[in-house]
Design a protein around this motif. Sequence first.
Motif, PDB file in Angstrom:
ATOM      1  N   ALA A 191       0.830  -1.208   0.000  1.00  0.00           N
ATOM      2  CA  ALA A 191       0.000   0.000   0.000  1.00  0.00           C
ATOM      3  C   ALA A 191       0.862   1.256   0.000  1.00  0.00           C
ATOM      4  O   ALA A 191       0.451   2.306  -0.500  1.00  0.00           O
ATOM      5  N   GLU A 192       2.083   1.161   0.564  1.00  0.00           N
ATOM      6  CA  GLU A 192       2.984   2.309   0.618  1.00  0.00           C
ATOM      7  C   GLU A 192       3.844   2.424  -0.638  1.00  0.00           C
ATOM      8  O   GLU A 192       4.636   3.360  -0.763  1.00  0.00           O
ATOM      9  N   GLY A 193       3.693   1.487  -1.567  1.00  0.00           N
ATOM     10  CA  GLY A 193       4.451   1.541  -2.810  1.00  0.00           C
ATOM     11  C   GLY A 193       5.708   0.709  -2.824  1.00  0.00           C
ATOM     12  O   GLY A 193       6.463   0.727  -3.803  1.00  0.00           O
ATOM     13  N   GLY A 194       5.973  -0.028  -1.733  1.00  0.00           N
ATOM     14  CA  GLY A 194       7.154  -0.877  -1.713  1.00  0.00           C
ATOM     15  C   GLY A 194       7.001  -2.103  -2.591  1.00  0.00           C
ATOM     16  O   GLY A 194       5.890  -2.604  -2.788  1.00  0.00           O
ATOM     17  N   TYR A 195       8.117  -2.580  -3.114  1.00  0.00           N
ATOM     18  CA  TYR A 195       8.099  -3.726  -4.029  1.00  0.00           C
ATOM     19  C   TYR A 195       8.090  -5.028  -3.235  1.00  0.00           C
ATOM     20  O   TYR A 195       8.923  -5.237  -2.350  1.00  0.00           O
ATOM     21  N   VAL A 196       7.164  -5.907  -3.548  1.00  0.00           N
ATOM     22  CA  VAL A 196       7.012  -7.185  -2.855  1.00  0.00           C
ATOM     23  C   VAL A 196       7.783  -8.261  -3.611  1.00  0.00           C
ATOM     24  O   VAL A 196       7.674  -8.376  -4.836  1.00  0.00           O
ATOM     25  N   THR A 197       8.558  -9.039  -2.892  1.00  0.00           N
ATOM     26  CA  THR A 197       9.351 -10.094  -3.531  1.00  0.00           C
ATOM     27  C   THR A 197       8.961 -11.490  -3.078  1.00  0.00           C
ATOM     28  O   THR A 197       9.516 -12.469  -3.576  1.00  0.00           O
ATOM     29  N   GLY A 198       8.011 -11.596  -2.145  1.00  0.00           N
ATOM     30  CA  GLY A 198       7.656 -12.890  -1.589  1.00  0.00           C
ATOM     31  C   GLY A 198       7.085 -13.857  -2.611  1.00  0.00           C
ATOM     32  O   GLY A 198       6.190 -13.503  -3.383  1.00  0.00           O
ATOM     33  N   ARG A 199       7.603 -15.070  -2.601  1.00  0.00           N
ATOM     34  CA  ARG A 199       7.168 -16.106  -3.549  1.00  0.00           C
ATOM     35  C   ARG A 199       5.665 -16.373  -3.453  1.00  0.00           C
ATOM     36  O   ARG A 199       4.987 -16.520  -4.472  1.00  0.00           O
ATOM     37  N   ASP A 200       5.146 -16.422  -2.237  1.00  0.00           N
ATOM     38  CA  ASP A 200       3.728 -16.741  -2.057  1.00  0.00           C
ATOM     39  C   ASP A 200       2.819 -15.712  -2.724  1.00  0.00           C
ATOM     40  O   ASP A 200       1.752 -16.063  -3.248  1.00  0.00           O
ATOM     41  N   ASP A 201       3.230 -14.451  -2.702  1.00  0.00           N
ATOM     42  CA  ASP A 201       2.416 -13.405  -3.319  1.00  0.00           C
ATOM     43  C   ASP A 201       2.312 -13.609  -4.829  1.00  0.00           C
ATOM     44  O   ASP A 201       1.236 -13.442  -5.423  1.00  0.00           O
ATOM     45  N   TYR A 202       3.414 -13.978  -5.449  1.00  0.00           N
ATOM     46  CA  TYR A 202       3.400 -14.186  -6.902  1.00  0.00           C
ATOM     47  C   TYR A 202       2.659 -15.469  -7.269  1.00  0.00           C
ATOM     48  O   TYR A 202       2.011 -15.535  -8.320  1.00  0.00           O
ATOM     49  N   ASP A 203       2.733 -16.453  -6.406  1.00  0.00           N
ATOM     50  CA  ASP A 203       1.939 -17.665  -6.619  1.00  0.00           C
ATOM     51  C   ASP A 203       0.448 -17.341  -6.550  1.00  0.00           C
ATOM     52  O   ASP A 203      -0.353 -17.868  -7.336  1.00  0.00           O
ATOM     53  N   GLU A 204       0.082 -16.473  -5.620  1.00  0.00           N
ATOM     54  CA  GLU A 204      -1.322 -16.101  -5.477  1.00  0.00           C
ATOM     55  C   GLU A 204      -1.805 -15.301  -6.681  1.00  0.00           C
ATOM     56  O   GLU A 204      -2.926 -15.496  -7.161  1.00  0.00           O
ATOM     57  N   ALA A 205      -0.970 -14.417  -7.198  1.00  0.00           N
ATOM     58  CA  ALA A 205      -1.344 -13.651  -8.389  1.00  0.00           C
ATOM     59  C   ALA A 205      -1.614 -14.580  -9.569  1.00  0.00           C
ATOM     60  O   ALA A 205      -2.580 -14.396 -10.323  1.00  0.00           O
ATOM     61  N   ALA A 206      -0.780 -15.595  -9.719  1.00  0.00           N
ATOM     62  CA  ALA A 206      -0.985 -16.567 -10.796  1.00  0.00           C
ATOM     63  C   ALA A 206      -2.269 -17.345 -10.584  1.00  0.00           C
ATOM     64  O   ALA A 206      -3.030 -17.593 -11.532  1.00  0.00           O
ATOM     65  N   ARG A 207      -2.515 -17.746  -9.352  1.00  0.00           N
ATOM     66  CA  ARG A 207      -3.731 -18.513  -9.061  1.00  0.00           C
ATOM     67  C   ARG A 207      -4.979 -17.709  -9.425  1.00  0.00           C
ATOM     68  O   ARG A 207      -5.935 -18.254 -10.009  1.00  0.00           O
ATOM     69  N   ILE A 208      -4.981 -16.429  -9.143  1.00  0.00           N
ATOM     70  CA  ILE A 208      -6.140 -15.589  -9.411  1.00  0.00           C
ATOM     71  C   ILE A 208      -6.260 -15.231 -10.888  1.00  0.00           C
ATOM     72  O   ILE A 208      -7.343 -15.248 -11.468  1.00  0.00           O
ATOM     73  N   GLY A 209      -5.112 -14.898 -11.504  1.00  0.00           N
ATOM     74  CA  GLY A 209      -5.162 -14.259 -12.813  1.00  0.00           C
ATOM     75  C   GLY A 209      -5.024 -15.147 -14.023  1.00  0.00           C
ATOM     76  O   GLY A 209      -5.401 -14.745 -15.135  1.00  0.00           O
ATOM     77  N   LEU A 210      -4.475 -16.345 -13.874  1.00  0.00           N
ATOM     78  CA  LEU A 210      -4.216 -17.178 -15.050  1.00  0.00           C
ATOM     79  C   LEU A 210      -5.491 -17.573 -15.778  1.00  0.00           C
ATOM     80  O   LEU A 210      -6.517 -17.865 -15.161  1.00  0.00           O
ATOM     81  N   THR A 211      -5.410 -17.594 -17.092  1.00  0.00           N
ATOM     82  CA  THR A 211      -6.452 -18.134 -17.960  1.00  0.00           C
ATOM     83  C   THR A 211      -5.808 -19.210 -18.832  1.00  0.00           C
ATOM     84  O   THR A 211      -4.573 -19.295 -18.911  1.00  0.00           O
ATOM     85  N   PRO A 212      -6.596 -20.042 -19.497  1.00  0.00           N
ATOM     86  CA  PRO A 212      -6.000 -21.124 -20.307  1.00  0.00           C
ATOM     87  C   PRO A 212      -5.074 -20.637 -21.419  1.00  0.00           C
ATOM     88  O   PRO A 212      -4.213 -21.403 -21.884  1.00  0.00           O
ATOM     89  N   ASP A 213      -5.211 -19.382 -21.853  1.00  0.00           N
ATOM     90  CA  ASP A 213      -4.400 -18.872 -22.953  1.00  0.00           C
ATOM     91  C   ASP A 213      -3.098 -18.229 -22.489  1.00  0.00           C
ATOM     92  O   ASP A 213      -2.335 -17.721 -23.308  1.00  0.00           O
ATOM     93  N   ILE A 214      -2.856 -18.219 -21.179  1.00  0.00           N
ATOM     94  CA  ILE A 214      -1.671 -17.573 -20.630  1.00  0.00           C
ATOM     95  C   ILE A 214      -0.755 -18.616 -19.994  1.00  0.00           C
ATOM     96  O   ILE A 214      -1.210 -19.475 -19.235  1.00  0.00           O
ATOM     97  N   GLU A 215       0.527 -18.533 -20.312  1.00  0.00           N
ATOM     98  CA  GLU A 215       1.537 -19.394 -19.689  1.00  0.00           C
ATOM     99  C   GLU A 215       2.258 -18.608 -18.601  1.00  0.00           C
ATOM    100  O   GLU A 215       2.624 -17.441 -18.797  1.00  0.00           O
ATOM    101  N   TRP A 216       2.471 -19.256 -17.459  1.00  0.00           N
ATOM    102  CA  TRP A 216       3.127 -18.609 -16.320  1.00  0.00           C
ATOM    103  C   TRP A 216       4.547 -19.146 -16.162  1.00  0.00           C
ATOM    104  O   TRP A 216       4.774 -20.355 -16.148  1.00  0.00           O
ATOM    105  N   GLY A 217       5.497 -18.205 -16.022  1.00  0.00           N
ATOM    106  CA  GLY A 217       6.887 -18.598 -15.839  1.00  0.00           C
ATOM    107  C   GLY A 217       7.149 -19.351 -14.548  1.00  0.00           C
ATOM    108  O   GLY A 217       8.153 -20.060 -14.429  1.00  0.00           O
ATOM    109  N   GLY A 218       6.246 -19.221 -13.576  1.00  0.00           N
ATOM    110  CA  GLY A 218       6.406 -19.953 -12.328  1.00  0.00           C
ATOM    111  C   GLY A 218       6.254 -21.447 -12.474  1.00  0.00           C
ATOM    112  O   GLY A 218       6.651 -22.215 -11.587  1.00  0.00           O
ATOM    113  N   HIS A 219       5.677 -21.900 -13.590  1.00  0.00           N
ATOM    114  CA  HIS A 219       5.518 -23.322 -13.844  1.00  0.00           C
ATOM    115  C   HIS A 219       6.746 -23.942 -14.519  1.00  0.00           C
ATOM    116  O   HIS A 219       6.797 -25.155 -14.696  1.00  0.00           O
ATOM    117  N   TRP A 220       7.701 -23.125 -14.919  1.00  0.00           N
ATOM    118  CA  TRP A 220       8.869 -23.658 -15.607  1.00  0.00           C
ATOM    119  C   TRP A 220       9.741 -24.445 -14.637  1.00  0.00           C
ATOM    120  O   TRP A 220       9.978 -24.029 -13.506  1.00  0.00           O
TER     121      TRP A 220
END
Length: 205
Positions: A140-169
């Motif tokens: 909320a203060e504009g700091g950059y988040v690096t936590g793995r769990d946060d990026y996993d959650e973004a993928a869980r929410i946002g992925l669609t069948p037409d999008i490939e996620w680099g976290g699966h590599w």
Amino acid sequence: MSFVHFHNDVLFTQRLLAAERLYLGALDGLWGPITERAYQEFSLRTAAITKELGAFDTRSEQNICTLSLRAQRLCRIFLTRVLQGGMRVRVISGTRTYKEQDELFRRGRYGNPGPRVTNARGGRSNHNFGIAWDIGIFTAEGGYVTGRDDYDEAARIGLTPDIEWGGHWKSFPDRPHYQLRFSQEISITSLREHFEEGEAIQSYA
């Protein structure tokens, strides 16, 4: 950054526009009337996608508008889903020219300062072909988040069948990275050859 940013690399711009089947002239690196018309049509289609799917923060917009039209659409759908899920996400990287990719590759190498941020030289990254984007998650203060769990959650929410996620590599997981999904495995060499000839990749998912 916006698509107009690529005016300083006209050949790169022509290849992007040709891959969209908007530029039908010679790949000569000269900004003439044919290139200008193709660029204006690309801009109109970009504006139509933005109007349909919504606009975002300035940084995200500057990067989304560098993507191919198909990637723009999928990126906006992804970003909408993640933002509606309550996450503070921005698109922090879109298409890069070969020169920009080489500049990134040199970071942390050859005596240059900073950490290494990519293993790909120019022409060897999916970011060089208008099909990939990276996200950043912020507090909320504009700091950059690096936590793995946060990026996993973004993928869980946002992925669609037409999008490939680099976290699966398997060999080099890249959690901030997303790109168009293809219906079959396509090598980076094949992507580069198609792009440099100004040819569209047809085998999307």
